[in-house]
Structures are given as C-alpha cells and as structure tokens.
Design a protein around this motif. Structure first.
Motif, PDB file in Angstrom:
ATOM      1  N   MET A 283       0.847  -1.197   0.000  1.00  0.00           N
ATOM      2  CA  MET A 283       0.000   0.000   0.000  1.00  0.00           C
ATOM      3  C   MET A 283       0.879   1.242   0.000  1.00  0.00           C
ATOM      4  O   MET A 283       1.845   1.333   0.754  1.00  0.00           O
ATOM      5  CB  MET A 283      -0.928   0.020   1.219  1.00  0.00           C
ATOM      6  CG  MET A 283      -1.760   1.296   1.334  1.00  0.00           C
ATOM      7  SD  MET A 283      -2.871   1.308   2.759  1.00  0.00           S
ATOM      8  CE  MET A 283      -4.045   0.054   2.286  1.00  0.00           C
ATOM      9  N   THR A 284       0.530   2.198  -0.863  1.00  0.00           N
ATOM     10  CA  THR A 284       1.241   3.465  -0.908  1.00  0.00           C
ATOM     11  C   THR A 284       0.570   4.455   0.042  1.00  0.00           C
ATOM     12  O   THR A 284      -0.653   4.595   0.031  1.00  0.00           O
ATOM     13  CB  THR A 284       1.224   4.057  -2.333  1.00  0.00           C
ATOM     14  OG1 THR A 284       1.857   3.134  -3.217  1.00  0.00           O
ATOM     15  CG2 THR A 284       1.960   5.383  -2.381  1.00  0.00           C
ATOM     16  N   ARG A 285       1.372   5.127   0.851  1.00  0.00           N
ATOM     17  CA  ARG A 285       0.853   6.137   1.766  1.00  0.00           C
ATOM     18  C   ARG A 285       1.483   7.478   1.397  1.00  0.00           C
ATOM     19  O   ARG A 285       2.711   7.603   1.366  1.00  0.00           O
ATOM     20  CB  ARG A 285       1.185   5.772   3.214  1.00  0.00           C
ATOM     21  CG  ARG A 285       0.464   4.526   3.718  1.00  0.00           C
ATOM     22  CD  ARG A 285       1.130   3.991   4.952  1.00  0.00           C
ATOM     23  NE  ARG A 285       2.513   3.599   4.680  1.00  0.00           N
ATOM     24  CZ  ARG A 285       3.334   3.126   5.595  1.00  0.00           C
ATOM     25  NH1 ARG A 285       2.956   2.997   6.844  1.00  0.00           N
ATOM     26  NH2 ARG A 285       4.568   2.789   5.271  1.00  0.00           N
TER      27      ARG A 285
ATOM     28  N   THR B 141      -3.852   6.232 -11.101  1.00  0.00           N
ATOM     29  CA  THR B 141      -3.408   4.872 -10.783  1.00  0.00           C
ATOM     30  C   THR B 141      -2.072   4.536 -11.425  1.00  0.00           C
ATOM     31  O   THR B 141      -1.410   3.577 -11.009  1.00  0.00           O
ATOM     32  CB  THR B 141      -4.458   3.846 -11.243  1.00  0.00           C
ATOM     33  OG1 THR B 141      -4.702   4.010 -12.651  1.00  0.00           O
ATOM     34  CG2 THR B 141      -5.768   4.024 -10.473  1.00  0.00           C
TER      35      THR B 141
ATOM     36  N   GLY C  62      -1.338   3.234  -8.218  1.00  0.00           N
ATOM     37  CA  GLY C  62      -2.130   2.016  -8.176  1.00  0.00           C
ATOM     38  C   GLY C  62      -3.488   2.284  -7.554  1.00  0.00           C
ATOM     39  O   GLY C  62      -3.969   3.420  -7.541  1.00  0.00           O
ATOM     40  N   LYS C  63      -4.097   1.267  -6.993  1.00  0.00           N
ATOM     41  CA  LYS C  63      -5.439   1.419  -6.425  1.00  0.00           C
ATOM     42  C   LYS C  63      -5.435   1.352  -4.904  1.00  0.00           C
ATOM     43  O   LYS C  63      -6.492   1.282  -4.280  1.00  0.00           O
ATOM     44  CB  LYS C  63      -6.361   0.331  -6.985  1.00  0.00           C
ATOM     45  CG  LYS C  63      -6.559   0.434  -8.498  1.00  0.00           C
ATOM     46  CD  LYS C  63      -7.489  -0.656  -9.003  1.00  0.00           C
ATOM     47  CE  LYS C  63      -7.695  -0.542 -10.494  1.00  0.00           C
ATOM     48  NZ  LYS C  63      -8.598  -1.614 -11.024  1.00  0.00           N
ATOM     49  N   THR C  64      -4.255   1.388  -4.311  1.00  0.00           N
ATOM     50  CA  THR C  64      -4.185   1.219  -2.853  1.00  0.00           C
ATOM     51  C   THR C  64      -3.522   2.415  -2.178  1.00  0.00           C
ATOM     52  O   THR C  64      -2.885   2.273  -1.139  1.00  0.00           O
ATOM     53  CB  THR C  64      -3.410  -0.059  -2.498  1.00  0.00           C
ATOM     54  OG1 THR C  64      -2.094   0.015  -3.077  1.00  0.00           O
ATOM     55  CG2 THR C  64      -4.127  -1.288  -3.009  1.00  0.00           C
ATOM     56  N   ASN C  65      -3.659   3.597  -2.769  1.00  0.00           N
ATOM     57  CA  ASN C  65      -3.037   4.787  -2.200  1.00  0.00           C
ATOM     58  C   ASN C  65      -3.855   5.331  -1.032  1.00  0.00           C
ATOM     59  O   ASN C  65      -5.040   5.613  -1.169  1.00  0.00           O
ATOM     60  CB  ASN C  65      -2.895   5.872  -3.267  1.00  0.00           C
ATOM     61  CG  ASN C  65      -2.149   7.088  -2.758  1.00  0.00           C
ATOM     62  OD1 ASN C  65      -1.216   6.969  -1.974  1.00  0.00           O
ATOM     63  ND2 ASN C  65      -2.558   8.258  -3.200  1.00  0.00           N
ATOM     64  N   THR C  66      -3.232   5.461   0.111  1.00  0.00           N
ATOM     65  CA  THR C  66      -3.849   6.093   1.274  1.00  0.00           C
ATOM     66  C   THR C  66      -3.270   7.500   1.414  1.00  0.00           C
ATOM     67  O   THR C  66      -2.054   7.674   1.402  1.00  0.00           O
ATOM     68  CB  THR C  66      -3.561   5.292   2.554  1.00  0.00           C
ATOM     69  OG1 THR C  66      -4.141   3.993   2.426  1.00  0.00           O
ATOM     70  CG2 THR C  66      -4.149   5.998   3.769  1.00  0.00           C
TER      71      THR C  66
END
Length: 212
Positions: free
Chosen positions: A1-3, A29, A33-37
């Motif tokens: 996951m990218t933060r 994205t 991607g689709k997991t950026n917080t």
C-alpha cells in the motif's frame, strides 16, 4: 500500500490550481495504483498555532520526546514518518513560502527528532522519499521572458529545509503567470500536466522553472 502525505496551504483552499493538480496526481493509478492512502494536511483550513515560549523552551532544553509541549510537533512529524511519498502544493508569497507553510516547517524541523546537529552540520533523521512540489505564482520567476525577473527564494528554501530532515528526492512543478487571464492559466496547467506525463511526478529536478 502506498501512503502519501499531501500538504497544502493556498488561501484559495481546494480551489487553488496547484491543489487541484495535486489531487489529479493523487487519483492517478499510473503512479499510485489502487491502494493509495492519503494523509491530508490543509494548513489553511486548519491553521497551526504560532510557536510560543513554551515550545521554544522545550526545544532548547533537555526535553523528553513525549513532553506535552511536543504533541503537535510529534503529530506532524508522525505524518511524515507514516508516508512513503510527499506532495506539497503552495503559492509563492512575496518571493517565498506562505506563513502557514513556514509554521509547518518550524514544527517538523526539530533538533534531536527530525535532524541531528553534528560536527559536519545538520543530518536528517527521517527517511528519504519521492516528493513532488507544485509551486504557483501570479507572475513569472524563471525562463526566457523579458519580465521574468522576480526572485524565487521559495524553491531553494524548500529544498534546503527538506534536505535538513532527510528528504532529498524532490521534483518541482511550476505554475506561472496565473494572474494573466484564463488562457495563461490553461496554458500553465497543460504545461505541468504534460510534464507529469512525459517525465513523471517524481523526476528529481533542479530549481529551473518550466514555463508554458
């Protein structure tokens, strides 16, 4: 996951052109991607309190990290520590950073916590990470235009401040001439969008300004 930590401080708030471009980037994205917080710090909507004598005394004393006077500083530094990437959007005010951003700097650049003082100078204690900075200005601060003679103290200052705490992979993206009408604004926005597409948001740059 990218933060990602997103810090912005325009008086125009979320309507600011730099802020809008940053939000476009955050939603892309291709780079996240689709997991950026996203950890968002709006320094205009929620301004930081001025540095007071209590905080100054804690800085200059042998004060524990968990001292109550460091609560806000710890929170802001913690946001940096929790992020893999950093995005900053800020306007040039009187040739340099806005006062709201300077306060953020004064809380996160802290001796024994985000940097160490050594015989060879200050050494950053935070991890380096890709950083994109969107800089907006009503006039022109660089390039070949005959009227681009306004000094820019913001870029070298921000570069030095972030390097002091350990962040050195910095890409500047400049939005210039924003008071020259809708056509100039559109041209500036498209220029930065093209740069993001061709070289990417994280391509480390010097302080050379890209003009539309």
């Amino acid at each position: 996951m990218t933060r990602t930590l997103f810090v912005h401080c325009s008086p125009h708030g979320v309507a600011a052109h730099g802020c809008q471009l940053a939000r476009e980037l955050l939603g892309h994205t291709r780079w996240f991607g689709k997991t950026n917080t996203v950890i968002e710090r709006d320094l205009t909507a929620v301004p930081l309190p001025p540095i007071d004598s209590q905080y100054a005394s804690a800085l200059t004393g042998n004060t524990a990290v968990d001292d109550a006077r460091f609560v806000l500083s710890e929170r802001l530094i913690g946001e940096l520590e929790a992020s893999d990437r950093l995005i900053i959007a800020l306007p040039i005010h009187n040739f340099t950073v806005p006062a709201a951003f300077k306060l953020w700097v004064d809380y996160v650049v802290r001796i024994h916590r985000s940097f160490a003082a050594t015989a060879n100078g200050k050494v950053g204690l935070l991890a380096n990470r890709p950083t994109a900075i969107f800089v907006s200005s009503g006039g022109f601060h660089g390039g070949e235009r005959e009227y681009s003679h306004q000094p820019d103290f913001l870029s070298p200052y921000v570069r030095q401040v972030l390097a002091t705490i350990g962040i050195e992979d910095i890409a500047f993206h400049y939005l210039q001439g924003l008071t020259y009408g809708e056509a100039a604004v559109s041209k500036a926005l498209n220029s930065v969008r093209e740069r993001l597409t061709t070289v990417g948001p994280w391509a480390v740059s010097d302080d050379t300004h890209q003009l539309p």
